[in-house]
Scaffold this active site. Structure first.
Site, short mmCIF file in Angstrom:
data_model
loop_
_atom_site.label_atom_id
_atom_site.label_comp_id
_atom_site.label_asym_id
_atom_site.label_seq_id
_atom_site.Cartn_x
_atom_site.Cartn_y
_atom_site.Cartn_z
N GLU A 176 -2.15 50.77 -33.73
CA GLU A 176 -2.47 51.38 -32.42
C GLU A 176 -3.76 52.20 -32.49
O GLU A 176 -3.79 53.37 -32.11
CB GLU A 176 -1.31 52.25 -31.92
N GLU A 377 5.28 45.04 -31.59
CA GLU A 377 6.17 46.14 -31.19
C GLU A 377 6.56 45.94 -29.74
O GLU A 377 5.71 45.76 -28.88
CB GLU A 377 5.49 47.51 -31.30
#
Ligand code: BG6
Length: 479
Positions: A176, A377
């Site tokens: 991320e 995810e």
């Protein structure tokens, strides 16, 4: 005809700092996460100077995978996982980050994990850095503010690429990497880049300097990796929370277009190998002096990624002319003009549940970049109750996953998106990143541990465990 390729990577996703525990075992050094206390929904986690005796640090023990990995990997095998996405804790390999020689015990630990996974035919998919910078690099060097840290990261990457080059094929650089665009929540800059802000600093200018260094680190790691083993497949990893315009008012549309640059800045560079025009214009207008070294253009150009891995949990909405408090909108990416979506329900933690947004995201990313995508995810964080017979009926989680998988299959089957795989987040219950809680559970396997660190750590299969096992067996035909 089957809708998904027979080699589709069904799996589970985890991060070393959130589940391994063993924070001071095997020669491991302290990481940025080891000084983060537990918070809760609406109460931020505290970053302490050092470890304080009267505070609770949930990542220290995680779920004790460090000592129970055989049992856990056997469960992953039983669930039928084809891959496991996890990370290598940088501090197990270089405890302080600036050593010249790696810690053999740390390297051996990941040899054991990888071998155990391969025993069950589970393909390891490894993130080099999932919010796990050595604390020493953050405190003594200022994290990725400092270009030296790029060298230390590359040394770490080279070390693990060399060590696992014959066992691991899929890699991603930074987890991320773009979530730190949200400077309203200090934990993002800290966990991603080991950076804290002084009061008089312009967070945006600091962020873009840090971003540049980290983009260089990512590109150098990709080039090194490909040199070490040309068969490696190396991607980036971004968080994607699509930003919708509130209405068809052209001002709302433009507002969303501009806000979405927050999502795309990092991948634009990592995929294309150069800075997008909107960023360069913004630096110029704001007078930002981002330090480049000679040769950086080449480094970025030569270190582009081969696939895009991303997390998807929710979507958000912006409205032109709306001014809301940043505190109200922390969950929505800290946008000062984000508003609730009237068409979408939220989880207990305020995360908007939007499966169509996943299909939309897959289309947007594929159309923008034309690279294979990997959903690494996606999941539903909620509390779980045991029934009297000792089972856990987590139907809400199953519903969430089912709808998101359906949306992904539509993106492949109807929209022609190239999707490599799908790994639900927190395949086994782990410590939450944003709140540090245990009760925000994502797992398909329950772990007996509470927010205060009590519990036997016993593992129990939830109903979703059996459901997902069948999804994998039928390659997504039976949902
Ligand atoms: C992503 C992170 O932000 O979302 C994970 O990559 C994190 O580390 C996940 O755990 C879910 O967030 P949370 O706060 O619910 O654990």
């Amino acid at each position: 005809m089957a809708k998904l390729d027979k080699n589709f990577l069904w799996g589970g996703a985890l991060a070393a700092n959130q589940f391994e525990g063993g924070y001071n075992q095997g020669g491991k050094g302290l990481s940025v996460h080891d000084v983060m206390t537990a918070g809760e929904h609406g109460k931020a986690r505290e970053i302490t100077e050092t470890i304080e005796d009267d505070k609770f640090y949930p990542n220290h023990d995680g779920i004790d995978f460090y000592n129970r990995y055989k049992e856990d990997i056997a469960l992953f095998g039983e669930m039928g996982l084809k891959c496991l996405r996890t990370s290598i804790a940088w501090t197990r390999i270089f405890p302080n980050g600036d050593e010249t020689e790696p810690n053999e015990e740390g390297l051996q630990f990941y040899d054991n994990i990888i071998d155990e996974l391969l025993k069950y035919n589970i393909e390891p998919v490894l993130t080099l850095s999932h919010f796990e910078m050595p604390l020493h690099l953050a405190r003594e060097y200022g994290g990725f503010r400092n270009r030296k840290v790029v060298d230390y990261f590359v040394r770490f990457a080279e070390t693990v690429f060399n060590r696992y080059k014959d066992k691991v094929k899929y890699w991603m650089t930074f987890n991320e990497i773009n979530n730190q665009m949200d400077t309203s929540n200090p934990i993002f800059l800290w966990t991603n880049s080991g950076v804290t802000l002084a009061e008089d600093e312009d967070p945006e200018e600091v962020l873009y300097q840090v971003a540049h260094n980290e983009l260089i680190a990512s590109a150098l790691a990709v080039s090194k990796g490909k040199e070490i083993n040309p068969d490696f497949i190396i991607g980036n990893m971004i968080s994607h929370v699509p930003i919708y315009p509130y209405s068809c008012n052209p001002n709302d549309i433009m507002e969303a277009e501009i806000a979405n640059r927050l999502r795309f800045f990092f991948p634009d560079v990592q995929v294309r190998g150069y800075y997008p025009g909107y960023a360069l214009k913004m630096f110029e207008k704001n007078g930002y002096d981002i330090k480049w070294q000679e040769g950086d253009d080449e480094i970025l150009k030569n270190g582009t990624v081969e696939y895009i891995a991303f997390s998807y949990y929710m979507s958000t909405v912006v409205k032109h002319d709306e001014v809301t408090s940043v505190e109200d909108n922390v969950v929505n990416g800290g946008l000062p003009n984000s508003v609730k979506n009237p068409y979408i329900k939220e989880s207990q933690w305020g995360w908007a549940i939007d499966p169509v947004g996943l299909r939309y995201t897959l289309n947007v990313l594929y159309n923008r970049y034309q690279l294979p995508l990997f959903i690494v995810e996606n999941g539903f964080g909620t509390t779980d109750e045991f029934k009297e017979d000792g089972t856990i009926d987590d139907q809400e989680r199953i519903d969430y996953l089912r709808e998101h998988i359906k949306a992904s299959i539509q993106a492949v089957d109807e929209d022609g998106v190239d999707l490599m795989g799908y790994t639900p987040w927190g395949i086994i219950d782990i410590v939450s990143f944003t709140t540090g809680e245990m009760k925000k559970r994502y797992g398909l396997i329950h772990v007996d541990r509470d927010n205060e660190g009590n519990g036997t750590l016993k593992r129990t299969k939830k109903n979703s465990f059996y459901w997902f096992n069948n999804v994998i067996k039928t390659n997504g035909e039976e949902l």
